[in-house]
Design a protein around this motif. Structure first.
Motif, mmCIF file in Angstrom:
data_model
loop_
_atom_site.group_PDB
_atom_site.id
_atom_site.type_symbol
_atom_site.label_atom_id
_atom_site.label_comp_id
_atom_site.label_asym_id
_atom_site.label_seq_id
_atom_site.Cartn_x
_atom_site.Cartn_y
_atom_site.Cartn_z
ATOM 1 N N ASN A 64 0.830 -1.204 0.000
ATOM 2 C CA ASN A 64 0.000 0.000 0.000
ATOM 3 C C ASN A 64 0.862 1.252 0.000
ATOM 4 O OD1 ASN A 64 -2.417 -1.482 0.103
ATOM 5 N ND2 ASN A 64 -2.266 -1.698 2.325
ATOM 6 N N ASN A 65 2.027 1.152 0.644
ATOM 7 C CA ASN A 65 3.039 2.211 0.639
ATOM 8 C C ASN A 65 4.349 1.557 1.056
ATOM 9 O OD1 ASN A 65 3.068 2.223 3.620
ATOM 10 N ND2 ASN A 65 1.066 3.242 3.419
ATOM 11 N N GLN A 66 5.393 2.351 1.260
ATOM 12 C CA GLN A 66 6.701 1.764 1.566
ATOM 13 C C GLN A 66 6.721 1.026 2.894
ATOM 14 O OE1 GLN A 66 9.454 5.091 1.232
ATOM 15 N NE2 GLN A 66 10.139 4.338 -0.763
ATOM 16 N N GLN A 67 5.880 1.432 3.822
ATOM 17 C CA GLN A 67 5.896 0.844 5.150
ATOM 18 C C GLN A 67 4.896 -0.293 5.332
ATOM 19 O OE1 GLN A 67 5.690 4.421 4.832
ATOM 20 N NE2 GLN A 67 7.935 4.342 4.875
ATOM 21 N N GLN A 68 3.850 -0.316 4.525
ATOM 22 C CA GLN A 68 2.760 -1.266 4.775
ATOM 23 C C GLN A 68 2.475 -2.137 3.555
ATOM 24 O OE1 GLN A 68 -1.612 -0.296 4.719
ATOM 25 N NE2 GLN A 68 -1.357 -0.410 6.953
ATOM 26 N N ALA A 69 2.470 -3.457 3.807
ATOM 27 C CA ALA A 69 2.073 -4.418 2.777
ATOM 28 C C ALA A 69 0.738 -5.040 3.182
ATOM 29 C CB ALA A 69 3.128 -5.500 2.616
ATOM 30 N N GLN A 70 0.015 -5.563 2.188
ATOM 31 C CA GLN A 70 -1.302 -6.140 2.465
ATOM 32 C C GLN A 70 -1.420 -7.530 1.865
ATOM 33 O OE1 GLN A 70 -4.653 -3.604 1.574
ATOM 34 N NE2 GLN A 70 -6.118 -5.304 1.608
ATOM 35 N N VAL A 71 -1.948 -8.452 2.665
ATOM 36 C CA VAL A 71 -2.259 -9.805 2.223
ATOM 37 C C VAL A 71 -3.691 -9.817 1.700
ATOM 38 C CG1 VAL A 71 -2.564 -12.206 2.933
ATOM 39 C CG2 VAL A 71 -0.677 -10.848 3.888
ATOM 40 N N ARG A 72 -3.880 -10.402 0.514
ATOM 41 C CA ARG A 72 -5.237 -10.502 -0.046
ATOM 42 C C ARG A 72 -5.416 -11.848 -0.743
ATOM 43 N NH1 ARG A 72 -8.618 -6.245 -3.207
ATOM 44 N NH2 ARG A 72 -10.184 -7.660 -2.334
ATOM 45 N N TYR A 73 -6.656 -12.201 -0.941
ATOM 46 C CA TYR A 73 -7.028 -13.376 -1.745
ATOM 47 C C TYR A 73 -6.397 -14.679 -1.252
ATOM 48 C CZ TYR A 73 -8.581 -9.742 -5.025
ATOM 49 O OH TYR A 73 -9.206 -8.655 -5.598
ATOM 50 N N MET A 74 -6.358 -14.843 0.061
ATOM 51 C CA MET A 74 -5.923 -16.127 0.612
ATOM 52 C C MET A 74 -7.058 -17.128 0.426
ATOM 53 S SD MET A 74 -2.932 -16.523 2.476
ATOM 54 C CE MET A 74 -3.442 -17.542 3.845
ATOM 55 N N ALA A 75 -6.775 -18.242 -0.242
ATOM 56 C CA ALA A 75 -7.818 -19.247 -0.479
ATOM 57 C C ALA A 75 -7.192 -20.636 -0.523
ATOM 58 C CB ALA A 75 -8.546 -18.963 -1.788
ATOM 59 N N VAL A 76 -7.848 -21.592 0.139
ATOM 60 C CA VAL A 76 -7.413 -22.990 0.137
ATOM 61 C C VAL A 76 -8.590 -23.854 -0.299
ATOM 62 C CG1 VAL A 76 -6.577 -24.917 1.543
ATOM 63 C CG2 VAL A 76 -5.744 -22.587 1.986
ATOM 64 N N ALA A 77 -8.325 -24.775 -1.206
ATOM 65 C CA ALA A 77 -9.385 -25.661 -1.703
ATOM 66 C C ALA A 77 -10.026 -26.405 -0.539
ATOM 67 C CB ALA A 77 -8.805 -26.651 -2.711
#
Length: 297
Positions: A64-77
């Motif tokens: 999202n910026n230099q300091q913050q990352a975001q986890v998205r779309y975690m999916a397990v069958a």
């Protein structure tokens, strides 16, 4: 063991997005394409396939910026849950984020996933959006731990590291440190230069000590997971030395191989816990250790 990789071929990408849509969008009758957004080209994508090439889990990381990352779309069958697939994917994304100097990770978890993320060090911040008028999401944040591998309950790992340093002086002299703690594995490392013998390989006694402390640490963490406390001592052990250790000392415990009835600590005031430890020189197996630890309330 499942390997986390990056989609490469067009077939990989099709299967990757198919699972994402199937788990996260299809149950709410959302069309194909709704599982993607404008950040796909700038994000890090990871997935896990089985030996037959079937995709079992997917996940994505973006900044999202230099300091913050975001986890998205975690999916397990659905048929492959409870095999640490989600944990392995999340662990890989975290390593990417910390390596690229993110200070924190943020994600928006569905209610059923809150406990999963809490186990891995994410703090519940606030209620977020309601998707499809049905699925409540919650904002969760994880601050960068002291070490990148401190994945599961990093606060416990920090206490363990401090306990070794303050209460077991040999661990500090040997440079023994917690390397990683995940759902499936506990690993340690040591400073080779502090443990050399006259042959410029790791002293056999140091290998034994590394194995013992690795097993002790795995027992400590197992007690924490069970909500128990007790004094841990090594009661019995055997070790097999396979090769000289020349470069990179590492201890590793496959947590599924540990055996014991820790609940007996509550009923009997004592319990036993058997921990198999493998010692590596980098990726080369050099020793096998099996320790039985007694826990006394």
């Amino acid at each position: 063991m499942f390997q986390v990789t990056t989609p490469q071929s067009s077939e990989d990408w099709q299967a990757y997005y198919q699972l994402r849509w199937q788990v996260l969008r299809a149950p709410w009758n959302e069309p194909r394409g709704s599982e993607q957004d404008d950040l796909e080209q700038d994000a890090e994508h990871r997935f896990i396939k089985n030996k037959e090439g079937v995709v079992l889990g997917v996940a994505r990381l973006h900044f999202n910026n230099q300091q913050q990352a975001q986890v998205r779309y975690m999916a397990v069958a659905e048929g492959n849950r409870n095999q640490h697939i989600g944990s392995r994917l999340l662990h890989e994304l975290e390593k990417i984020a910390w390596t690229q100097d993110a200070d924190e990770l943020v994600l928006f978890a569905r209610e059923r996933a809150l406990e999963f993320y809490k186990r891995h060090g994410y703090e519940l911040k606030e209620k977020a959006h309601l998707a499809y008028d049905d699925v409540q999401h919650w904002k969760m944040v994880k601050q960068k731990p002291s070490e990148p591998g401190w994945f599961r309950h990093p606060n416990w790992t920090q206490v363990l590291q401090n306990t070794w340093r303050e209460s077991i002086p040999i661990s500090d002299a040997m440079g023994i440190k917690v390397e990683s703690y995940t759902d499936w594995q506990f690993t340690t490392s040591a400073d080779l230069n502090a443990n050399l013998n006259l042959h410029n390989t790791m002293f056999a006694g140091s290998i034994y000590s590394l194995a013992t402390l690795t097993g002790w640490g795995a027992t400590y963490l197992a007690l924490k997971e069970a909500g128990l406390e007790g004094n841990i001592v090594l009661a019995d052990a055997n070790i097999k030395y396979l090769k000289p250790l020349n470069n990179e000392p590492r201890g590793s415990v496959d947590l599924s191989g540990c055996k014991g009835k820790l609940a007996e600590l509550e009923t009997d005031g004592k319990a036993s816990y058997m921990v198999p430890v493998e010692i590596y020189d980098g990726e080369l197996l050099v020793a096998e250790f099996e320790g039985t630890f007694k826990i006394i309330k």
